[in-house]
Write a protein that holds these residues in place. Structure first.
Motif, short mmCIF file in Angstrom:
data_model
loop_
_atom_site.label_atom_id
_atom_site.label_comp_id
_atom_site.label_asym_id
_atom_site.label_seq_id
_atom_site.Cartn_x
_atom_site.Cartn_y
_atom_site.Cartn_z
N VAL A 178 -6.67 47.92 5.21
CA VAL A 178 -7.13 47.83 3.90
C VAL A 178 -6.26 46.51 3.36
O VAL A 178 -6.96 45.83 2.45
N SER A 179 -5.01 46.46 3.34
CA SER A 179 -4.30 45.31 2.60
C SER A 179 -4.66 44.11 3.10
O SER A 179 -4.94 43.18 2.32
N ILE A 180 -5.06 43.85 4.31
CA ILE A 180 -5.44 42.71 4.85
C ILE A 180 -6.97 42.44 4.76
O ILE A 180 -7.21 41.32 4.32
N GLN A 181 -7.62 43.34 4.61
CA GLN A 181 -9.03 43.27 4.27
C GLN A 181 -9.28 42.72 2.93
O GLN A 181 -10.09 41.77 2.51
N ALA A 182 -8.54 43.00 2.13
CA ALA A 182 -8.31 42.63 0.67
C ALA A 182 -8.19 40.95 0.56
O ALA A 182 -8.62 40.46 -0.09
N PRO A 237 -4.46 42.32 -2.99
CA PRO A 237 -4.02 42.76 -1.77
C PRO A 237 -2.50 42.82 -1.69
O PRO A 237 -1.74 42.29 -2.53
N ILE A 238 -2.05 43.55 -0.71
CA ILE A 238 -0.58 43.31 -0.56
C ILE A 238 -0.49 42.03 0.38
O ILE A 238 -1.16 41.86 1.35
N LEU A 291 -9.63 41.00 -5.68
CA LEU A 291 -8.67 42.17 -5.29
C LEU A 291 -7.16 41.84 -5.36
O LEU A 291 -6.84 40.81 -5.46
N GLU A 300 -1.17 52.05 7.50
CA GLU A 300 -2.11 51.09 8.25
C GLU A 300 -1.75 51.34 9.82
O GLU A 300 -0.67 52.12 10.12
N SER A 329 -5.56 47.43 -3.09
CA SER A 329 -6.17 46.68 -2.38
C SER A 329 -7.84 47.18 -2.19
O SER A 329 -8.69 46.25 -1.63
#
Ligand SMILES: Nc1ncnc2c1ncn2[C@@H]1O[C@H](COP(=O)(O)OP(=O)(O)O)[C@@H](O)[C@H]1O
Ligand SMILES: Nc1ncnc2c1ncn2[C@@H]1O[C@H](COP(=O)(O)OP(=O)(O)O)[C@@H](O)[C@H]1O
Ligand code: SF4
Ligand code: SF4
Ligand SMILES: [Mg+2]
Ligand SMILES: [Mg+2]
Lengths: 353, 374
Positions: B196-200, A268-269, A266, A41, A255
């Motif tokens: 991507v993790s925050i997007q989810a 997510p983390i 989904l 990220e 994710s």
């Protein structure tokens, strides 16, 4: 021997809030002719790590080693770095305008670049080579467009010009830092095709920095997953996607919107990445990890071999035995829904509010 | 969510008909003439109550402009906007106030759309204040309820935007949009700037809120995997036009428009085996500029199936090859199921192909349509 061997690379910056550790003990190899993807990220240290290797981070505290074809790059003199940069290691970035001079034609810039490294090449020979290169990367009418200025090209075409320039001296390693992030998908597909083609034709090794797991799946041979300045997992491409070990890799893949079904929730983390200033001991992923246990908070896990595969390493205290790891995955219970978690862990990890 | 497709069609929540929006642009470096760019050109589209309509297309194809016309943040150049059975095309500011409550927007850039000097409590409370629906203690309670709803800690009421992470800032934007219980929420690239993790996290939030508050969404993004995940129906835009629209599963299983197919095929798939095995269509050329769009079908300069009629005549957006009314396509030579677009070669004069960037690579010509030799 690998073409590039990076060992325990550390890069820190002094900031008004304290020492920011952007890269914290990163190690990886790049083999000749292969593509290593570095994924993670934003803020995970991908750019700082590769810029440090090529001597482009000034004002940073750097330690560790980066041996490129037998030459140590960390601490090397600026002359040494200058001869290697461009000539042996080509570089392309997300924004081509940052490396193209607006007041000179693209042809002039490529010719200068070629002749700066080898004065014995005549201007006309260099010009011919520049036009050839522009043709190779798919710029139509290369022989006339060589006299155009950077702003006369579209975004996708500018990125090709950058690639042509990076390839001008036939480097053995190309570092591509988010080369297609700013491009639309159809243009991204074109630029990735160009890079793949060049690799086949010239055998160039590529370090491809990206946050897009799709691009990783399409382009890489090996993958390093970075988080908070260090490698969480290192694996061949298929292993990373189909048999990963590290919970962060698992989280990234989880994710992604699923291929088939629509509107499923989904996975997510939870939470947000930690601040890199004053990072506590222990696993940097622990505040967001659904598997975290006591040891994770106390001791930082080293990158070690997992699943009996010498090509596969993970920085995680979970069992290195495949069947046991799979059992854990199957039994995984996620904590509460994400909402309260984000705020909770955010207050926990954010040093500065 | 699929109800809206199977039920007999009732009045759509929003409908635009023949919508065109043009902007003046100065043309030529020495000429002072102003030309017009048609950012949205003759678009007709409906959003049914309760559904999520996805809108995809590459940068500059007119998605944001269309959205802003729908929300009447822009005056339209021509055409009609209907909301909830009412023609709102020419409502004045005062009349629009009522509609504004029902139609809200969420933007891509959570940073840019939040005033850094104001506390989040005040930012989220704005809609209540502007519309005079709550004051004092009641206002604070409402704002804190909203903060909890979108997953923000209500105790952070007095913090400034800079004290929140990117994902949390997007939650602030969501809270503000939801304040007045709108019927339609237009999400313009709401997760494009997020990791991507925050997007989810945000996608989950938007799906949950839709179920909880019976929201209708227009979901704009250039990311096909995201739009596929959240949408009941998808409309694909190319150069100011809608070129194909269909229920989501059908758009993928029965892709008709060559551009839609190219877009789907260009999307990198996060699955190595699939990535290695699938047919990839690498389109030739760049997007033409909307200031001077190609004649006939606007995609003809890059289309692997282009024929002479494509250059001459603009195709209408209508169902093709027996498709239902809910699946219109604007193409003279639509794809049949199973047709391999990577084998197609255009049959038009080379001069009709795009000037800037005829094709990506000569060596890749075997895989690539339109790779005519130089
Ligand atoms: N010159 C600098 N001074 C201080 N901090 C920096 C500097 N350059 C980068 N950083 C910080 O280092 C961290 C890693 O940055 P970067 O390598 O750019 O991340 P990535 O490329 O993975 O998105 C970030 O927290 C960033 O803010
Ligand atoms: N305010 C404006 N003035 C002039 N041109 C505009 C304006 N807004 C958008 N455009 C042009 O209209 C076209 C469509 O833009 P936009 O709706 O933002 O596309 P998208 O959201 O799909 O990227 C582009 O060519 C853009 O340059
Ligand atoms: S070491 Fe512990 S906290 Fe870190 S990833 Fe592994 S299980 Fe999670
Ligand atoms: S086949 Fe013709 S009408 Fe259809 S998309 Fe291609 S150029 Fe347009
Ligand atoms: Mg970076
Ligand atoms: Mg837009």
């Amino acid at each position: 021997m690998a073409l590039l061997e990076v060992r325990d690379l550390r890069v820190a910056f002094n900031t008004p809030d304290g020492v920011l550790e952007a890269v914290r003990g990163l190690s990886f190899d790049v083999d000749r002719g292969s593509t290593l993807a570095i994924v993670g990220e934003s803020g995970s240290g991908k750019s700082v790590a590769t810029q440090t290797i090529t001597g482009l981070t000034s004002g940073a505290r750097v330690s560790g080693s980066a041996r490129f074809d037998g030459t140590e790059l960390i601490g090397a003199s600026s002359e040494v770095l200058r001869t290697i940069r461009g000539a042996r290691i080509g570089m392309i970035f997300q924004d081509p305008l940052s490396s193209l001079h607006p007041y000179y034609t693209v042809g002039w810039q490529i010719v200068e670049m070629i002749r700066a490294h080898d004065r014995s090449v005549s201007t006309s020979a260099a010009r011919r080579r520049a036009a050839d290169l522009l043709g190779v990367v798919g710029i139509p009418h290369a022989r006339t467009r060589i006299d155009d200025y950077p702003h006369q090209f579209s975004g996708g075409m500018r990125q090709r010009v950058m690639i042509a320039m990076a390839m001008a001296l036939d480097p053995v390693l190309l570092i591509a830092d988010e080369p297609t992030t700013a491009l639309d998908v159809t243009v991204q597909a074109q630029v990735l095709a160009v890079m793949r083609r060049l690799q086949e034709d010239f055998g160039t090794a590529i370090i491809l920095i990206t946050h897009d797991l799709g691009v990783v799946a399409e382009m890489s041979d090996e993958v390093v997953v970075m988080y908070a300045g260090s490698a969480m997992e290192r694996a061949p491409r298929r292993t990373l996607f189909y048999a990963n070990h590290h919970p962060y890799s698992e989280g990234l893949l989880g994710s992604l919107p699923a291929k088939g079904g629509t509107r499923d929730r989904l996975t997510p983390i939870l939470g947000v990445p930690p601040s890199l200033i004053g990072l506590p001991a222990g696993c940097p992923f622990a505040p967001r990890c659904p598997y975290a246990f006591d040891r994770c908070w106390r001791e930082t896990p080293p990158l070690r071999m997992v699943f009996d595969d010498p090509d596969h390493a993970s920085a995680c205290w979970l069992t290195p035995v495949l069947s046991e790891r799979e059992a854990l995955r199957a039994a995984r219970v996620d904590r509460e829904p994400d909402q309260p978690q984000e705020s909770a862990s955010a207050t926990r990890v954010e040093v500065r509010p | 969510m699929t109800e809206s497709m199977t039920q007999p069609k009732n009045e759509p929540l929003l409908r635009v008909e023949g919508l065109t929006k043009s902007f003046p642009v100065s043309s030529g470096s020495w000429r002072r003439n102003t030309a017009q760019v048609h950012a949205v050109d003759d678009v007709t589209l409906e959003i049914q109550t309760g559904e999520t309509l996805g809108l995809v297309g590459e940068t500059g194809c007119g998605k944001s402009t269309l959205a802003r016309c729908m929300a009447r943040l822009y005056d339209v150049t021509s055409g009609t906007v209907w909301f909830d059975g009412r023609d709102i095309t020419h409502l004045d500011r005062r009349e629009m106030r009522v509609v504004r409550r029902d139609v809200q927007m969420i933007f891509q850039d959570p940073y840019g759309s939040l005033n850094p000097r104001r506390r989040v409590g005040a930012i989220i409370g704005d809609p209540f204040v502007i519309h005079g629906t709550a004051t004092g203690r009641e206002l604070k309670t409402k704002v804190q309820d909203l903060m909890a709803t979108v997953g923000l800690n209500p105790e952070h009421y007095n913090r400034f935007p800079a004290e929140f992470s990117g994902g949390q800032r997007q939650r602030i934007g969501v809270a503000r949009a939801l304040a007045l219980r709108p019927k339609l929420v237009i999400c313009d690239e709401p997760v494009s700037a997020l990791d991507v993790s925050i997007q989810a996290q945000i996608i989950n939030l938007l799906i949950d809120l839709q179920d909880e508050f019976s929201l209708t969404y227009l979901f704009i993004t250039h990311d096909l995997s995201v739009v596929r995940h959240v949408s009941d129906r998808i409309a694909v835009m190319y150069l100011a036009k809608v070129v194909e629209a269909a229920p989501t599963p059908e758009l993928f299983s029965t892709t008709r428009h060559p551009y839609t197919r190219a877009l789907l095929s260009a999307l990198p798939v996060p699955d190595p085996d699939l990535a290695d095995s699938r047919e990839q269509i690498v389109l030739s050329g760049d997007l033409p500029t909307p200031t001077d769009p190609p004649s006939g079908c606007r995609f003809h300069t890059r289309c692997p199936k282009a024929r002479h009629d494509c250059v001459a005549t603009e195709p209408a957006l209508l169902p093709v090859l027996g498709d239902a009314v809910g699946h219109p396509t604007a193409c003279h030579h639509p794809l049949t199921v199973g047709e391999d677009l990577s084998l197609a070669r255009p049959d038009i004069d080379a001069t009709e192909r795009v000037g800037d960037g005829a094709f990506p690579l000569e060596a890749a010509a075997t895989k690539e349509p339109g790779g005519e030799s130089r």
